[in-house]
Scaffold this motif. Structure first.
Motif, PDB file in Angstrom:
ATOM      1  N   GLU A  27      -3.937 -31.318  20.996  1.00  0.00           N
ATOM      2  CA  GLU A  27      -3.534 -31.112  22.386  1.00  0.00           C
ATOM      3  C   GLU A  27      -2.395 -30.107  22.539  1.00  0.00           C
ATOM      4  O   GLU A  27      -1.925 -29.860  23.639  1.00  0.00           O
ATOM      5  CB  GLU A  27      -3.155 -32.458  23.011  1.00  0.00           C
ATOM      6  N   GLY A  28      -1.953 -29.539  21.442  1.00  0.00           N
ATOM      7  CA  GLY A  28      -0.998 -28.449  21.510  1.00  0.00           C
ATOM      8  C   GLY A  28       0.425 -28.842  21.852  1.00  0.00           C
ATOM      9  O   GLY A  28       1.146 -28.060  22.478  1.00  0.00           O
ATOM     10  N   PHE A  29       0.874 -30.029  21.419  1.00  0.00           N
ATOM     11  CA  PHE A  29       2.250 -30.438  21.684  1.00  0.00           C
ATOM     12  C   PHE A  29       3.158 -29.998  20.532  1.00  0.00           C
ATOM     13  O   PHE A  29       2.761 -30.015  19.363  1.00  0.00           O
ATOM     14  CB  PHE A  29       2.349 -31.958  21.849  1.00  0.00           C
ATOM     15  N   ASP A  30       4.389 -29.620  20.893  1.00  0.00           N
ATOM     16  CA  ASP A  30       5.381 -29.251  19.876  1.00  0.00           C
ATOM     17  C   ASP A  30       6.117 -30.472  19.339  1.00  0.00           C
ATOM     18  O   ASP A  30       6.456 -30.520  18.158  1.00  0.00           O
ATOM     19  CB  ASP A  30       6.403 -28.279  20.475  1.00  0.00           C
ATOM     20  N   LEU A  31       6.363 -31.450  20.207  1.00  0.00           N
ATOM     21  CA  LEU A  31       7.126 -32.641  19.830  1.00  0.00           C
ATOM     22  C   LEU A  31       6.590 -33.838  20.603  1.00  0.00           C
ATOM     23  O   LEU A  31       6.015 -33.694  21.683  1.00  0.00           O
ATOM     24  CB  LEU A  31       8.615 -32.488  20.169  1.00  0.00           C
ATOM     25  N   ALA A  32       6.832 -35.019  20.054  1.00  0.00           N
ATOM     26  CA  ALA A  32       6.538 -36.254  20.776  1.00  0.00           C
ATOM     27  C   ALA A  32       7.616 -37.275  20.444  1.00  0.00           C
ATOM     28  O   ALA A  32       8.095 -37.350  19.309  1.00  0.00           O
ATOM     29  CB  ALA A  32       5.165 -36.807  20.405  1.00  0.00           C
ATOM     30  N   VAL A  33       8.010 -38.043  21.447  1.00  0.00           N
ATOM     31  CA  VAL A  33       8.881 -39.195  21.236  1.00  0.00           C
ATOM     32  C   VAL A  33       7.970 -40.402  21.078  1.00  0.00           C
ATOM     33  O   VAL A  33       7.145 -40.677  21.959  1.00  0.00           O
ATOM     34  CB  VAL A  33       9.836 -39.396  22.422  1.00  0.00           C
ATOM     35  N   ARG A  34       8.094 -41.102  19.954  1.00  0.00           N
ATOM     36  CA  ARG A  34       7.242 -42.265  19.709  1.00  0.00           C
ATOM     37  C   ARG A  34       8.099 -43.460  19.340  1.00  0.00           C
ATOM     38  O   ARG A  34       9.039 -43.344  18.545  1.00  0.00           O
ATOM     39  CB  ARG A  34       6.226 -41.975  18.594  1.00  0.00           C
TER      40      ARG A  34
END
Length: 305
Positions: free
Chosen positions: A140-147
């Motif tokens: 999906e082309g995300f640079d970062l995610a908070v998980r």
């Protein structure tokens, strides 16, 4: 198809002329003298003519060398200029960063700190997507995610920021009416709200101070896919829920919710900043990651600020 010009050799040639010797050119270019000499010889072989008159005491240009020097100098200057300009631009955070985060955490905590980031880095644009399902960063082309999770092994790069406590909570009026559970097995007698995005929403697991583990199947009047949406029903005394501290901390401070069964802990997830595989990140991504780690590690739901 013709071969590309030997740009490196032309730049080396110009540097030799600029410095006046193969040895000094080698020092400035961080090359060996032999490598510099081979580059010029390679160029002369390709052209079929000499560029220098070489003697043991002096180095001078041939007519072909004099004719080529101006353009070779431009090749060297343009190469140095484009590298310096690109390096300077890459050191300035600019461009779009795509960030994914859970809905409740994004609304309650992430949204409050992003204005400070935008003020600090005015040339960065944030594309923020809030969703409680796990996004595929690469696809999906995300640079970062908070998980917020106990992360499984994967090729993603994860930076742990802090642990996130989860606790069993209910309103004082609920506990007055139904009593406080003392052991996980007591929960089968209670109205339990569940979180739909859990691996097994109706199965709650706990561990006591001695490391004893137990699990219990719970039931209740509502299942939701956003933990924050349970807060009104919890305050109204309609049931119990396992809630992350970052959601219920204000209610706990105000006394509108209370904890129960404190000797038994549900699994503790952690807050992570996750990025796609690969160690090289644009500076705009790196500064956002550092900013989030700095600001979210000082958990205000723990400090009460």
């Amino acid at each position: 198809m013709s071969k590309l010009p030997d740009f490196e050799a032309w730049a080396v040639f110009a540097k030799v002329v600029e410095t006046g010797s193969f040895a000094r050119a080698a020092d400035e270019l961080d090359m060996s003298k032999a490598t510099v000499s081979k580059a010029v010889s390679r160029l002369e072989a390709r052209l079929g003519t000499g560029l220098f008159h070489r003697t043991s005491r002096r180095l001078s240009l041939t007519e072909s060398g004099r004719n080529a020097l101006e353009r070779a100098g431009r090749i060297l200057a343009e190469g140095e200029a484009v590298e310096a300009e690109t390096a300077a631009q890459s050191a300035i955070p600019r461009g779009v960063v795509r960030l994914a985060a859970p809905v409740s955490f994004g609304l309650l905590h992430l949204a409050d700190i992003l204005p400070d980031f935008l003020a600090r880095y005015p040339e960065v644009t944030l594309d923020v997507s809030l969703a409680d399902h796990k996004v595929d960063l690469v696809a999906e082309g995300f640079d970062l995610a908070v998980r917020i999770a106990q992360l499984p092994d994967s090729s993603l790069l994860a930076r742990k920021v802090c642990d996130m406590r989860v606790m069993l909570v209910g309103a004082p009026r609920y506990f007055e009416a139904f009593g406080k559970p003392q052991h996980p097995r007591d929960l089968v007698q209670h109205r339990c709200f569940t979180y739909a995005n859990a691996d097994n929403p109706g199965l709650w697991r706990f561990t006591d101070a001695n490391g004893e583990e137990t699990s219990v199947n719970v039931e209740g009047p509502m299942r939701v896919n956003s933990s924050e949406s349970l807060s009104p029903s919890l305050r109204a005394g309609l049931g119990l829920a396992l809630q992350p501290e970052f959601i219920c901390w204000r209610d706990l401070q105000a006394g509108t919710l209370e904890t129960a069964m404190c000797d038994w802990r549900p699994p503790t997830p952690a807050l992570h900043i996750v990025s796609p595989p690969g160690r090289l990140r644009p500076v705009r991504v790196k500064v956002l990651m550092d900013f989030l780690a700095e600001r979210l590690s000082a958990a205000r739901w723990e400090t009460g600020l």
